[in-house]
Design an enzyme around this catalytic site. Structure first.
Site, mmCIF file in Angstrom:
data_model
loop_
_atom_site.group_PDB
_atom_site.id
_atom_site.type_symbol
_atom_site.label_atom_id
_atom_site.label_comp_id
_atom_site.label_asym_id
_atom_site.label_seq_id
_atom_site.Cartn_x
_atom_site.Cartn_y
_atom_site.Cartn_z
ATOM 1 C CE LYS A 52 -3.861 -2.490 1.952
ATOM 2 N NZ LYS A 52 -4.566 -3.004 3.123
ATOM 3 C CD GLN A 96 -3.653 -4.622 6.201
ATOM 4 O OE1 GLN A 96 -3.699 -3.583 5.555
ATOM 5 N NE2 GLN A 96 -4.025 -5.777 5.694
ATOM 6 C CG ASP A 119 -10.221 -0.584 4.487
ATOM 7 O OD1 ASP A 119 -9.795 -1.093 3.436
ATOM 8 O OD2 ASP A 119 -9.597 -0.563 5.559
HETATM 9 N N1 GUN Z 1 -6.804 -7.048 5.537
HETATM 10 C C1 GUN Z 1 -6.970 -7.783 4.410
HETATM 11 N N2 GUN Z 1 -7.603 -7.059 3.464
HETATM 12 C C2 GUN Z 1 -7.850 -5.844 4.006
HETATM 13 C C3 GUN Z 1 -8.449 -4.660 3.511
HETATM 14 O O1 GUN Z 1 -8.946 -4.581 2.383
HETATM 15 N N3 GUN Z 1 -8.486 -3.618 4.374
HETATM 16 C C4 GUN Z 1 -7.985 -3.681 5.636
HETATM 17 N N4 GUN Z 1 -8.072 -2.590 6.417
HETATM 18 N N5 GUN Z 1 -7.404 -4.763 6.129
HETATM 19 C C5 GUN Z 1 -7.334 -5.835 5.304
#
Ligand code: GUN
Length: 284
Positions: A52, A96, A119
């Site tokens: 990211k 996350q 998200d």
């Molecule tokens: N963990 C796995 N996929 C995601 C996601 O799309 N967003 C977040 N915040 N955590 C994750």
């Protein structure tokens, strides 16, 4: 056109467009920032967070990483979220998941400002998706929609089957396909005759979490098959929910794992962060 949908290539196109828009905004004095919060040492989460951060660099966003220790308390994490909510440089906040067991992700997500919830996990954003009036779409289902669009497949009137009903993928995925006028069925672990239901699908989205479960007998000739799965096979190799080799000849289009949905998820996160900045500055 190849029948194998190249998620990396589609993601690269999306990121190029975002990069150009971010550069334009920068000329107007608007910088875009994404805060990524990780708690603990989960190796997979660390890889996702690194990717990211790298994507932010690619498109010209500022990224702010907060790596907190495993024993961080709810109070401490909420304090950080509140600080980021109030920080003008931060357009998007991503915490996350999964969080360590002693932390309740619902409590944390509910405290992220909906306009910074890139998200789209906050109940306000989930509700907006339901009524079709949204700024953000959850990244994975949004990426799937882009991949389907890249094939030129019309969704309206088609039989769409989503396997999986998670809040992050299955449910919003079904809603997005419905918004495009698909006839949508959601399957899950209690579904009877799963194979028969899947065989009706013109568009099949698999988000089950079971390695290579979907074999060619689940697939209608000429279906578009999108694989959201991210599993390890018996040899420890990364694989999807779909048995790619078995299904590729029967499908009209199919995503590989890796290199299908995965790269799109991060591209859509960049899209949401750009949108957050534009909304904040009254550009959309
Ligand atoms: N963990 C796995 N996929 C995601 C996601 O799309 N967003 C977040 N915040 N955590 C994750």
């Amino acid at each position: 056109m190849s029948k194998i949908i190249d998620g990396k290539a589609v993601a690269a196109q999306v990121k190029e467009r975002i990069k150009a828009e971010a550069a334009q905004l920068k000329e107007q004095g608007i910088e875009i920032g994404l805060a990524v919060v990780i708690v603990g040492d989960d190796p997979a989460s660390k890889v996702y967070v690194r990717n990211k951060k790298r994507a932010c660099e690619e498109v010209g966003f500022n990224s702010y990483e907060y790596a907190l220790p495993e024993d961080t308390t709810e109070e401490q994490l909420l304090e950080l979220v509140k600080k980021l909510n109030a920080d003008d440089k931060v357009n998007g906040i991503l915490v996350q998941l999964p969080l360590p067991k002693h932390l309740d992700d619902k409590v944390i997500i509910n405290n992220i400002l909906p306009e910074k919830d890139v998200d789209a996990f906050h109940p306000v954003n989930v509700g907006k998706i339901m009524i079709g009036n949204y700024s953000f779409l959850p990244c994975t289902p949004a990426g799937v929609m882009e991949l389907i669009a890249s094939t030129g497949t019309e969704i309206a009137g088609k039989e769409c089957v989503v396997i999986g009903r998670s809040n992050i993928v299955g449910k919003p995925q079904a809603m997005l396909l419905l918004h495009k006028n698909g006839t949508v069925t959601i399957c899950h672990s209690k579904t009877k005759n799963l194979k028969e239901v899947c065989r009706r699908a013109d568009i099949l989205v698999a988000a089950v979490g079971r390695a290579k479960m979907i074999t060619s007998d689940y697939i209608k000739e000429g279906a578009v098959v999108i694989d959201v799965g991210m599993n390890r096979d018996e040899n420890g190799k990364l694989c999807g929910d779909v048995d790619f080799d078995d299904c590729k000849d029967k499908a009209s289009f199919i995503t590989p794992v890796p290199g299908g949905v995965g790269p799109m998820t991060i591209a859509m996160l960049m899209q949401n962060t750009l949108t957050a900045a534009k909304v904040k500055h009254g550009i959309m």
